[in-house]
Write an enzyme that holds these catalytic residues in place. Structure first.
Site, mmCIF file in Angstrom:
data_model
loop_
_atom_site.group_PDB
_atom_site.id
_atom_site.type_symbol
_atom_site.label_atom_id
_atom_site.label_comp_id
_atom_site.label_asym_id
_atom_site.label_seq_id
_atom_site.Cartn_x
_atom_site.Cartn_y
_atom_site.Cartn_z
ATOM 1 N N ARG A 16 104.769 52.620 5.984
ATOM 2 C CA ARG A 16 103.741 53.584 6.363
ATOM 3 C C ARG A 16 104.131 54.294 7.648
ATOM 4 N NH1 ARG A 16 97.474 52.003 5.626
ATOM 5 N NH2 ARG A 16 98.508 50.883 3.929
ATOM 6 N N SER A 100 96.579 55.001 2.172
ATOM 7 C CA SER A 100 95.224 54.460 2.114
ATOM 8 C C SER A 100 94.250 55.324 2.910
ATOM 9 C CB SER A 100 95.230 53.005 2.588
ATOM 10 O OG SER A 100 93.977 52.405 2.405
ATOM 11 N N HIS A 101 93.690 54.765 3.986
ATOM 12 C CA HIS A 101 92.672 55.462 4.763
ATOM 13 C C HIS A 101 93.237 56.154 5.999
ATOM 14 C CE1 HIS A 101 93.091 51.464 6.547
ATOM 15 N NE2 HIS A 101 92.767 52.029 7.677
ATOM 16 N N LYS A 110 103.336 51.240 -1.211
ATOM 17 C CA LYS A 110 102.957 49.870 -1.526
ATOM 18 C C LYS A 110 103.777 49.460 -2.746
ATOM 19 C CE LYS A 110 98.188 50.172 0.158
ATOM 20 N NZ LYS A 110 96.749 49.990 -0.187
ATOM 21 N N ASP A 243 87.793 54.014 -0.418
ATOM 22 C CA ASP A 243 88.757 54.488 0.572
ATOM 23 C C ASP A 243 89.749 55.442 -0.086
ATOM 24 O OD1 ASP A 243 90.211 52.628 -0.877
ATOM 25 O OD2 ASP A 243 91.099 51.663 0.872
ATOM 26 N N ASP A 245 92.854 55.444 -1.254
ATOM 27 C CA ASP A 245 93.565 55.087 -2.493
ATOM 28 C C ASP A 245 92.690 54.295 -3.452
ATOM 29 O OD1 ASP A 245 93.606 52.891 -0.763
ATOM 30 O OD2 ASP A 245 95.526 52.159 -1.492
ATOM 31 N N ASP A 247 91.285 51.426 -3.597
ATOM 32 C CA ASP A 247 91.401 50.004 -3.925
ATOM 33 C C ASP A 247 90.313 49.189 -3.231
ATOM 34 O OD1 ASP A 247 92.425 50.218 -1.359
ATOM 35 O OD2 ASP A 247 94.167 48.940 -1.725
ATOM 36 N N ARG A 248 89.577 49.803 -2.293
ATOM 37 C CA ARG A 248 88.443 49.147 -1.641
ATOM 38 C C ARG A 248 87.160 49.876 -1.998
ATOM 39 N NH1 ARG A 248 88.703 48.947 4.425
ATOM 40 N NH2 ARG A 248 89.852 50.901 4.261
ATOM 41 N N HIS A 331 88.021 44.175 0.187
ATOM 42 C CA HIS A 331 89.047 43.962 -0.839
ATOM 43 C C HIS A 331 88.568 42.820 -1.736
ATOM 44 C CE1 HIS A 331 92.430 46.529 0.319
ATOM 45 N NE2 HIS A 331 92.161 46.254 1.580
#
Length: 454
Positions: A16, A100-101, A110, A243, A245, A247-248, A331
């Site tokens: 990242r 992500s965020h 990832k 978020d 991506d 995933d949350r 998560h």
């Protein structure tokens, strides 16, 4: 890593950094070559989010992978959990391009092995980084005689159908406000929720990696202000926020009040245990509420406490055969989803539970809100180890106090507990406090902060 620039972008669990300031398509191509070399993959799958730099990075990664002889399946725009679905259902190592965020100027990768098994520093990322670093200094590795191929596949319908099959039915109509934050939830939510008896009120579904409305981080209270207001204005049954991506997932009740991720963890744990005949292990990290292990035991399960972080959760899920795992950071991990985290499946569980009765969400989660919590409080310090040692000394000789060092320092008394742990990337100490009542929580919180912030 010998390359100083790369050492700044390779984190414990992913890659990242700022694009193009810290990395770009040249590095992405090298990561693709290194990824298939380390995983010994002959075929991989890759996807990306809506950030402006993501398609080019994913294509470059594919070039590097095919140059080393691997076939690449590109699934295009997707959420991170859709990439995990692809890795699991296709049986291929995978790479997801997302930050992500993080703000728009960032991007990342990832990576996972086949079956969505995570790739972190101790499970291949260190070797990948070393190869990339070496090639960055000496030149691109020579291509193999027979390069791989690239194919494009749309897995969104299969992903949506699979998630719905795991959560159980939504048996009565509900009105739900969904804030995608201009992230990938705007792509996946219509596919997953559109087939259900839901009146979906969309907020910021337009895919825009510049995040024009708010940061795509629902754990920050300022980023769910619009969602909370809209839930109340629409007289909705609940609100969901994803978020960047997706995933949350963060949940808001019908009053517009945030639902603690610990309460969501307890709710889903009870469903999964009931579905498995009251048997099974459930993982929770050490800063979830006391109500989580209590609920797990009440439903016949075995709670297992672990460190904060998805790699630890996934490792313990695999080791114990756990049916579910949850974290305070929203998560949620499922055995039936290759032990991977998926916010969308967690949302479906909440929707199915709410639809099964007539009680509002605030009442349903009320039984899991048994204690008063501080939330996570960060303090900037110049000596993390020294401040931790000071806290340990201050409470170490107190009667009735227990301590453990599983992750930072956890201090537990009869009516309260707190955890203090250092950040791995910033000069911060992170404090979480919980107590049987608000006054006790505030007293312990202020007492500990007073010792840290001297």
């Amino acid at each position: 890593m010998p390359n100083a620039e790369l050492s700044q972008i390779v984190k414990a669990y992913d890659v990242r950094g700022v694009v193009p300031g810290q990395w770009g398509e040249r590095e992405a191509e090298l990561f693709g070559a290194a990824f298939v070399t380390v995983t010994e993959a002959t075929a991989i799958v890759a996807g990306h989010d809506m950030r402006p730099s993501s398609p080019g990075l994913a294509a470059a990664f594919a070039r590097g992978a095919t140059a080393r002889g691997a076939d690449v399946t590109l699934i295009g725009l997707c959420s991170t959990d859709e990439l995990y679905y692809a890795s699991g259902t296709l049986g291929l190592p995978g790479a997801m391009f997302t930050a992500s965020h993080n703000p728009a100027r960032y991007n990342g990768i990832k990576m996972c092995r086949a079956g969505a098994s995570p790739v972190g520093m101790e499970t291949g990322l260190q070797e990948i980084a070393e190869l990339v670093s070496g090639w960055a200094e000496s030149g691109t590795p020579a291509p193999v005689p027979a390069p791989g191929t690239v194919a494009e596949v749309d897995l969104l319908p299969g992903y949506a159908e699979y998630l719905r099959s795991l959560a159980g039915p939504v048996v009565r109509p509900l009105k739900v406000v969904v804030d995608a934050g201009n992230g990938m939830g705007g792509h996946t939510a219509p596919a997953v929720l559109g087939a259900l008896p839901l009146d979906v009120v969309p907020l910021y579904f337009e895919l825009d990696g510049t995040f024009p409305h708010h940061e795509a981080n629902p754990l920050d209270p300022k980023n769910i202000v619009d969602l909370r207001r809209r839930v109340v204005a629409e007289h909705a049954d609940l609100g969901l926020a994803f978020d960047g991506d997706a995933d949350r997932c963060f949940v808001v009740d019908e009053k517009g009040d945030p639902v603690s991720p610990s309460a969501v963890t307890a709710l889903i744990a009870s469903r999964e245990l009931d579905r498995n005949g009251g048997h099974g292990t459930v993982i929770h990290n050490l800063i979830t509420s006391w109500s989580v292990p209590e609920t797990i035991r009440e439903h016949g399960g075995t709670p297992v406490r672990t460190r904060v972080g998805h790699s630890f959760i996934k490792q313990r899920m695999a080791e114990t055969g756990a049916i579910f795992g949850g974290e305070h950071s929203a998560h949620y991990y499922f055995r039936d989803f290759w032990n991977a985290d998926t916010g969308m499946l967690a949302a479906l569980h909440v929707l199915a539970t709410l639809s099964a009765g007539q009680a509002p969400l605030s009442r349903l989660v009320g039984e899991y809100n048994r204690y008063s919590a501080s939330g996570e409080i960060n303090s900037t310090v110049d000596d993390q180890a020294g401040r931790l040692a000071g806290i340990r000394a201050a409470y170490g000789n107190t009667p009735g106090i227990e301590m453990d060092g599983l992750d930072g320092l956890t201090v537990t008394a009869k009516d309260w507990w707190f955890n203090l742990r250092p950040s791995n990337t910033e000069p911060l100490l992170r404090l979480n406090v919980e107590a049987r009542d608000q006054a006790t929580m505030e007293r312990i919180r202020d007492e500990v902060l007073g010792r840290i912030r001297v």
